[in-house]
Design a protein around this motif. Structure first.
Motif, mmCIF file in Angstrom:
data_model
loop_
_atom_site.group_PDB
_atom_site.id
_atom_site.type_symbol
_atom_site.label_atom_id
_atom_site.label_comp_id
_atom_site.label_asym_id
_atom_site.label_seq_id
_atom_site.Cartn_x
_atom_site.Cartn_y
_atom_site.Cartn_z
ATOM 1 N N THR A 6 -23.005 -36.968 -26.257
ATOM 2 C CA THR A 6 -23.485 -35.743 -26.909
ATOM 3 C C THR A 6 -22.554 -34.601 -26.556
ATOM 4 O OG1 THR A 6 -25.780 -36.483 -26.757
ATOM 5 C CG2 THR A 6 -25.415 -34.123 -27.112
ATOM 6 N N CYS A 7 -22.089 -33.911 -27.587
ATOM 7 C CA CYS A 7 -21.284 -32.703 -27.388
ATOM 8 C C CYS A 7 -22.100 -31.518 -27.872
ATOM 9 C CB CYS A 7 -19.982 -32.787 -28.167
ATOM 10 S SG CYS A 7 -18.989 -31.267 -28.054
ATOM 11 N N SER A 8 -22.360 -30.582 -26.978
ATOM 12 C CA SER A 8 -23.044 -29.330 -27.316
ATOM 13 C C SER A 8 -22.063 -28.194 -27.106
ATOM 14 C CB SER A 8 -24.257 -29.102 -26.416
ATOM 15 O OG SER A 8 -25.224 -30.096 -26.627
ATOM 16 N N LEU A 9 -21.976 -27.314 -28.097
ATOM 17 C CA LEU A 9 -21.093 -26.157 -28.011
ATOM 18 C C LEU A 9 -21.920 -24.916 -28.290
ATOM 19 C CD1 LEU A 9 -17.596 -25.782 -29.568
ATOM 20 C CD2 LEU A 9 -19.285 -24.012 -29.893
ATOM 21 N N TRP A 10 -21.840 -23.921 -27.393
ATOM 22 C CA TRP A 10 -22.552 -22.652 -27.544
ATOM 23 C C TRP A 10 -21.538 -21.558 -27.768
ATOM 24 C CZ3 TRP A 10 -23.593 -26.291 -23.920
ATOM 25 C CH2 TRP A 10 -24.897 -26.802 -23.843
ATOM 26 N N MET A 11 -21.683 -20.805 -28.868
ATOM 27 C CA MET A 11 -20.817 -19.664 -29.121
ATOM 28 C C MET A 11 -21.676 -18.411 -29.148
ATOM 29 S SD MET A 11 -17.880 -19.031 -31.984
ATOM 30 C CE MET A 11 -16.637 -19.927 -31.047
ATOM 31 N N GLU A 12 -21.245 -17.418 -28.381
ATOM 32 C CA GLU A 12 -21.989 -16.163 -28.271
ATOM 33 C C GLU A 12 -21.692 -15.256 -29.470
ATOM 34 O OE1 GLU A 12 -24.203 -15.499 -25.799
ATOM 35 O OE2 GLU A 12 -23.769 -17.498 -25.028
ATOM 36 N N PHE A 13 -22.743 -14.633 -29.978
ATOM 37 C CA PHE A 13 -22.577 -13.617 -31.016
ATOM 38 C C PHE A 13 -22.287 -12.283 -30.345
ATOM 39 C CE2 PHE A 13 -25.562 -16.557 -33.286
ATOM 40 C CZ PHE A 13 -24.724 -16.879 -34.342
ATOM 41 N N LYS A 14 -21.474 -11.442 -30.987
ATOM 42 C CA LYS A 14 -21.205 -10.095 -30.473
ATOM 43 C C LYS A 14 -22.123 -9.071 -31.122
ATOM 44 C CE LYS A 14 -16.420 -9.643 -28.936
ATOM 45 N NZ LYS A 14 -15.119 -9.079 -29.303
ATOM 46 N N GLU A 15 -22.262 -9.156 -32.430
ATOM 47 C CA GLU A 15 -23.031 -8.165 -33.177
ATOM 48 C C GLU A 15 -24.423 -8.720 -33.483
ATOM 49 O OE1 GLU A 15 -20.788 -6.747 -36.542
ATOM 50 O OE2 GLU A 15 -18.926 -6.862 -35.389
ATOM 51 N N LEU A 16 -25.418 -8.123 -32.828
ATOM 52 C CA LEU A 16 -26.781 -8.618 -32.971
ATOM 53 C C LEU A 16 -27.655 -7.614 -33.709
ATOM 54 C CD1 LEU A 16 -27.296 -10.079 -29.391
ATOM 55 C CD2 LEU A 16 -26.700 -11.313 -31.476
ATOM 56 N N ALA A 17 -28.591 -8.158 -34.451
ATOM 57 C CA ALA A 17 -29.606 -7.346 -35.130
ATOM 58 C C ALA A 17 -30.906 -7.501 -34.342
ATOM 59 C CB ALA A 17 -29.756 -7.817 -36.578
ATOM 60 N N ASP A 18 -32.023 -7.505 -35.021
ATOM 61 C CA ASP A 18 -33.323 -7.642 -34.358
ATOM 62 C C ASP A 18 -33.512 -9.023 -33.748
ATOM 63 O OD1 ASP A 18 -33.929 -5.075 -35.200
ATOM 64 O OD2 ASP A 18 -34.955 -5.762 -37.023
ATOM 65 N N ASN A 19 -34.290 -9.086 -32.698
ATOM 66 C CA ASN A 19 -34.701 -10.337 -32.057
ATOM 67 C C ASN A 19 -33.528 -11.220 -31.620
ATOM 68 O OD1 ASN A 19 -37.561 -9.924 -32.296
ATOM 69 N ND2 ASN A 19 -37.330 -10.338 -34.488
ATOM 70 N N GLU A 20 -32.434 -10.597 -31.188
ATOM 71 C CA GLU A 20 -31.265 -11.324 -30.689
ATOM 72 C C GLU A 20 -30.640 -12.254 -31.741
ATOM 73 O OE1 GLU A 20 -29.901 -10.796 -27.503
ATOM 74 O OE2 GLU A 20 -31.343 -9.168 -27.566
ATOM 75 N N MET A 21 -30.889 -11.968 -33.015
ATOM 76 C CA MET A 21 -30.269 -12.734 -34.101
ATOM 77 C C MET A 21 -29.013 -11.987 -34.546
ATOM 78 S SD MET A 21 -32.023 -15.450 -34.407
ATOM 79 C CE MET A 21 -31.840 -16.243 -35.979
ATOM 80 N N PRO A 22 -28.008 -12.725 -35.053
ATOM 81 C CA PRO A 22 -26.761 -12.078 -35.440
ATOM 82 C C PRO A 22 -26.902 -11.290 -36.740
ATOM 83 C CG PRO A 22 -26.719 -14.369 -36.081
ATOM 84 C CD PRO A 22 -27.982 -14.169 -35.269
#
Length: 161
Positions: free
Chosen positions: A56-72
């Motif tokens: 299993t390969c899991s990759l997490w990429m962080e968002f920089k610009e977020l709107a409400d509820n920590e969604m991009p």
């Protein structure tokens, strides 16, 4: 000829491996009180040869610009998802004889997580390490590759309705 290629040939000593066509569905949920949007490949629910794609390969990429509820934001989501889809094509490789099966993409809590089941982890690890070394990514990310022939670590994704 590789071990995986041998599975695509039909003879008395091998299993005929049929890669299911992706069947993507979108599900929504909550994780730690925050919204979660999941794109899930439901075709893998009944995939019989989990042991062949036992990494299993899991990759997490962080968002920089977020709107409400920590969604991009819409633009941020588009940037990250387009980038990750390009990486996904490289990880999967030849669609007829893939090295990986796309399992899910989850957007929640300020990051996007993609999950693949791998046949051979070495080229994927090399690819991701080279991306990190070259700093050729739009946002910070991390990844993990784990041996899991029964897919226990991702089984809850396959139970999503």
């Amino acid at each position: 000829m590789s071990f995986l290629t041998d599975f695509f040939r039909k003879d008395a000593n091998n299993v005929k491996l049929i890669i299911p066509e992706d069947d993507l569905v979108i599900a929504s949920s909550t994780l730690n009180g925050l919204p979660s949007v999941i794109v899930l490949n439901t075709a893998l629910r009944k995939f019989k040869h989990k042991n062949i794609f036992g990494w299993t390969c899991s990759l997490w990429m962080e968002f920089k610009e977020l709107a409400d509820n920590e969604m991009p934001t819409s633009d941020e989501s588009q940037l990250v998802i387009e980038y990750l889809e390009g990486i996904s094509k490289q990880i999967i490789g030849d669609p007829v004889h893939p090295n990986a099966l796309f399992l899910a993409r989850e957007t929640t809590n300020g990051h996007c997580r993609m999950i693949w089941q791998l046949y051979d982890p070495k080229p994927v690890d090399s690819l991701l390490k080279s991306i990190i070394e070259e700093k050729s990514y739009p946002r910070e990310f991390e990844y993990k590759i784990e041996y899991d022939t029964k897919w226990k670590g991702v089984s809850w994704f396959l139970k999503i309705k």
